[in-house]
Design an enzyme around this catalytic site. Structure first.
Site, PDB file in Angstrom:
ATOM      1  N   GLU A 282      97.310  50.124  59.086  1.00 14.83           N
ATOM      2  CA  GLU A 282      96.406  50.791  58.153  1.00 14.83           C
ATOM      3  C   GLU A 282      97.113  51.548  57.036  1.00 14.83           C
ATOM      4  OE1 GLU A 282      95.833  50.742  61.406  1.00 14.83           O
ATOM      5  OE2 GLU A 282      93.810  49.954  61.689  1.00 14.83           O
TER       6      GLU A 282
ATOM      7  N   HIS B 250      85.864  56.311  68.314  1.00 14.91           N
ATOM      8  CA  HIS B 250      85.205  55.248  67.539  1.00 14.91           C
ATOM      9  C   HIS B 250      83.808  55.646  67.059  1.00 14.91           C
ATOM     10  CE1 HIS B 250      88.320  52.654  69.306  1.00 14.91           C
ATOM     11  NE2 HIS B 250      87.962  51.699  68.493  1.00 14.91           N
TER      12      HIS B 250
HETATM   13  C1  LIG Z   1      94.478  52.075  64.472  1.00 14.37           C
HETATM   14  C2  LIG Z   1      93.525  51.034  64.899  1.00 14.37           C
HETATM   15  N1  LIG Z   1      93.283  49.994  64.077  1.00 14.37           N
HETATM   16  C3  LIG Z   1      92.418  49.022  64.443  1.00 14.37           C
HETATM   17  C4  LIG Z   1      91.780  49.089  65.647  1.00 14.37           C
HETATM   18  C5  LIG Z   1      90.783  48.005  66.045  1.00 14.37           C
HETATM   19  N2  LIG Z   1      91.386  47.153  67.079  1.00 14.37           N
HETATM   20  C6  LIG Z   1      91.151  47.375  68.386  1.00 14.37           C
HETATM   21  S1  LIG Z   1      91.996  46.319  69.352  1.00 14.37           S
HETATM   22  C7  LIG Z   1      92.691  45.555  68.034  1.00 14.37           C
HETATM   23  C8  LIG Z   1      93.644  44.416  68.253  1.00 14.37           C
HETATM   24  C9  LIG Z   1      94.807  44.812  69.087  1.00 14.37           C
HETATM   25  O1  LIG Z   1      95.662  43.722  69.238  1.00 14.37           O
HETATM   26  P1  LIG Z   1      96.873  43.792  70.247  1.00 14.37           P
HETATM   27  O2  LIG Z   1      97.643  45.047  70.026  1.00 14.37           O
HETATM   28  O3  LIG Z   1      97.622  42.526  70.150  1.00 14.37           O
HETATM   29  O4  LIG Z   1      96.185  43.956  71.663  1.00 14.37           O
HETATM   30  P2  LIG Z   1      95.198  42.960  72.418  1.00 14.37           P
HETATM   31  O5  LIG Z   1      93.803  43.270  71.968  1.00 14.37           O
HETATM   32  O6  LIG Z   1      95.619  41.585  72.102  1.00 14.37           O
HETATM   33  O7  LIG Z   1      95.355  43.290  73.874  1.00 14.37           O
HETATM   34  C10 LIG Z   1      92.252  46.128  66.851  1.00 14.37           C
HETATM   35  C11 LIG Z   1      92.653  45.683  65.502  1.00 14.37           C
HETATM   36  C12 LIG Z   1      92.030  50.214  66.470  1.00 14.37           C
HETATM   37  N3  LIG Z   1      91.407  50.384  67.634  1.00 14.37           N
HETATM   38  N4  LIG Z   1      92.922  51.148  66.072  1.00 14.37           N
END
Ligand SMILES: Cc1ncc(C[n+]2csc(CCOP(=O)(O)OP(=O)(O)O)c2C)c(N)n1
Lengths: 336, 341
Positions: free
Chosen positions: B75, B144
């Site tokens: 971000e 959230h």
């Molecule tokens: C700072 C932030 N940005 C965006 C999100 C929205 N978000 C939640 S899970 C996710 C993807 C996470 O991907 P990864 O770290 O690969 O974990 P996975 O879901 O694959 O276990 C996103 C973008 C968030 N919760 N926090």
């Protein structure tokens, strides 16, 4: 460059995980699988509020890592944290009650799925902010080093989370302070709906550790024994004051990013999902345990049955538990 | 090329039909993108997936990957990309998904985007739009569900808009993108599926102008974002008893059109401010202070504020429901104001 964990160690004794370890890994994985599958059903039945990020498919990582830890070792988790909590020993009753928003839940109904914790077990919380748990684990490791205690900290995160500044700052901090912290990257190939190839140009996330002078290793995240052995080695290093280590486990989530299904956008193919399921971590472990006589079918089935019973009981407990009292709305805003 | 900022910000009288809040946002965004080549969208899962709230559905098909960009979870870099691109004349729309995530990129928003024009002696402008979803009500818990408009409205250099329905979602989004300053568009999660009349063609709603959503003579209710709907429902309830409530929707909380509010208060002599955000340090305090400054002699009762209690947003639906202000609490507030002679 990250090292790939070799399938076979030079020492034949080391290749033979003890029967006790195998049964431990199996039990932890079964507990996660069933907890998650039932949670998914409850969500689909409209019984749970909020979001549910299921961990099914990745069990070998939580089980393999946690079986190498002590209760006083600390972990931080992610939005996909149920598996870590279950493997660390958080009770089903507290977890289901939290998913239901009951006052008997792990967060007294205040946190929900994304914030489950149990400080008495070294579970310093799941986290709704991607990457946020990583520096917190570094802080927990710092506390151990500061006090001269030999517990360590472990932080779990996804491939996507390594794109956030907090990961890079924390990795550098941990390395420069030689902190006893393990960075466990659960690379399931996707950040939400974006495949890894579209959010980073490297194939092995473990390569990122090199720029902080942190050793790293890549393991098969569907092989609980491999994850476990790699972790044991990293834990020994960390406890001996040799600093942090990065482990990348290549794994896969079976369900959607959030919830069970609801794929309105085909961001991955059914064939790909099936390919990974064919190498299911629990099936693999069971097959090898049966093949080398580590366990009998009856013993393995017994684990499933006992866990099912425990889960049914925990869900009944959660459903019978009281809701939080709105008069306590300000509870714990400040405490202590 | 004509720049969109010169386009007139009027709502033309054309056929309208009912549209959901999220579709209205999407339509407004698509229309400005058609109008100005310089507008592009960047954010996590905005292109291929169309946004986790469906805000960006179908835009990749029409505008392609040059203008619809899926970014890593980064971000700070994302907002920074917007600031730099805006300083070079593009009109970035940067999406932060959940408002809570501004926590990880606040420096780029507050110290960079907001101040660049001022610090550069006015030689550069930052026509950056940040879109995000705020508010409780989905059981999404403490990280959230927040309404953080007061954080942003406190910073000179940022504009902040809070659409209360589909019509304003479209018009404010269009104006935000056409504006030459950084504007944060706070969509409300609970409103995403709500419908109202939305003209088909492109229109902007002027930033910094409050809207009188309902006329009344007995009490003025100033409501932000989702609370506008709750206030209108409360007004209907009270109208059955012969109490006429005036409902004012500031639409833009920075800059804030206090003139419209003060004019109303001078007629009704009683005022209630309601927002979803925590009451302490919330915009209700600022609005109350301005009203007291400008219309103290007209007040028959102290300005009353309704907001959330001083707590993170709770997960459990029973607690969350008690946490967020609603129609019943607004009705109660109006009654309390009227009880004072
Ligand atoms: C700072 C932030 N940005 C965006 C999100 C929205 N978000 C939640 S899970 C996710 C993807 C996470 O991907 P990864 O770290 O690969 O974990 P996975 O879901 O694959 O276990 C996103 C973008 C968030 N919760 N926090």
């Amino acid at each position: 460059m990250a090292q790939r964990a070799s399938k076979k160690s030079a020492d034949p004794a080391a290749n033979q995980a003890s029967a006790q370890v195998v049964r431990d890994l199996h039990e932890r994985m079964v507990r996660i699988r069933l907890f998650e599958t039932e949670a998914g059903k409850l969500m689909e039945a409209g019984k749970l509020p909020g979001f549910l990020h299921l961990y099914v498919g990745q069990e070998a990582v939580a089980a393999g890592v946690m079986a190498a830890l002590r209760d006083d070792d600390q972990i931080t988790s992610t939005h996909r944290g149920h598996g870590h909590a279950v493997a660390k020993g958080v009770s089903f009753k507290h977890m289901y009650s939290e998913l239901y928003g009951r006052v008997t839940g792990a967060c007294l109904g205040r946190g929900g799925s994304m914030h489950i914790n149990d400080v008495s077990l070294g579970m310093l919380g799941a986290n709704g902010i991607v990457g946020a748990g990583i520096p917190i684990a570094v802080g927990a490791a710092f506390a151990a080093q500061y006090r001269g205690e030999d517990n360590i900290a472990v932080t779990f995160f996804g491939d996507g989370a390594t794109n956030i500044g907090a990961f890079h700052e924390a990795a550098n901090m941990a390395a420069i302070l030689h902190l006893p912290v393990l960075f466990i990257c659960e690379n399931n190939g996707y950040a939400e709906f974006t495949p890894q190839s579209k959010h980073m140009l490297i194939t092995d996330v473990a390569d990122r550790a090199a720029s902080y002078g942190m050793p790293s290793v890549i393991v098969d995240g569907m092989d609980a024994v491999a994850v476990h052995q790699a972790t044991v080695e990293a834990v020994v290093r960390a406890r001996a004051g040799e600093g942090p280590m990065f482990i990348e486990a290549k794994t896969y989530r079976y369900y959607d990013h959030q919830g069970v299904k609801g794929l309105r956008h085909p961001y991955r193919s059914d064939a790909e999902v099936e390919e990974w399921k064919a190498r299911d971590a629990i099936d693999l472990l069971e097959a090898s345990a049966l093949a080398d006589g580590t366990a009998t079918r009856a013993e393995l089935d017994d684990t499933w049955r006992r866990t099912r019973d425990e889960i049914a009981e925990a869900i009944a407990y959660a459903e019978a538990s009281p809701l939080p009292d709105t008069a306590d709305l300000l509870l714990n805003v400040y405490s202590g | 090329m004509t720049t969109v900022s010169e386009a007139p910000a009027v709502a033309p009288d054309v056929t309208s039909r009912k549209l959901t809040y999220v579709k209205a946002f999407n339509e407004g965004l698509a229309q400005v993108m058609r109008e100005d080549e310089n507008v592009f969208v960047a954010g996590e899962d905005v292109a291929g997936y169309g946004g986790v709230f469906r805000m960006f559905d179908n835009l990749l098909d029409e505008f392609g990957p040059r203008r619809m960009i899926d970014t890593p979870i980064s971000e700070a870099a994302l907002v920074g990309l917007g600031v730099g691109a805006a300083a070079r004349g593009l009109r970035p729309v940067v999406d932060l998904m959940f408002m809570d995530f501004i926590g990880v990129c606040l420096d780029q928003i507050v110290n960079q985007a907001a101040k660049m024009k001022y610090m550069f002696g006015g030689s550069v402008s930052v026509p950056l739009t940040i879109t995000t979803a705020s508010g409780a009500g989905l059981g999404a818990a403490a990280q959230h569900s927040q309404s953080l408009e007061a954080w942003l409205a406190h910073v000179p250099g940022l504009k902040v808009v809070m659409p209360c329905d589909a019509y304003t979602a479209k018009g404010l989004t269009v104006s935000a993108i056409r504006d030459n300053n950084p504007v944060v568009v706070m969509l409300n999660k609970v409103l995403l599926g709500s419908k109202s009349e939305v003209p088909e063609q492109i229109y902007g709603i002027p930033l910094g102008q409050a809207h009188t959503a309902r006329h009344g003579s007995d009490v003025t209710v100033i409501a932000l974002g989702r609370m506008v709907g709750e206030a209108l429902a409360a007004a209907e309830e009270l109208a059955a008893e012969g109490i006429e409530v005036e409902v004012i929707d500031p639409r833009t909380v920075q800059p804030l059109d206090t003139e419209t509010m003060i004019a109303s208060v001078r007629r009704t002599n009683r005022v209630l401010v309601v927002h979803e955000a925590v009451t302490f340090g919330g915009l209700g305090g600022e609005i109350a202070a301005q009203i007291q400054d400008a219309a103290f002699d007209y007040l028959d009762a102290p300005v009353l504020r309704i907001g959330a209690p001083f707590s993170p947003v709770p997960f459990s639906p029973v607690l969350e429901k008690a946490y967020v202000p609603d129609q019943a609490r607004i009705v109660q507030g109006c009654r309390r104001l009227l009880e004072r002679s």
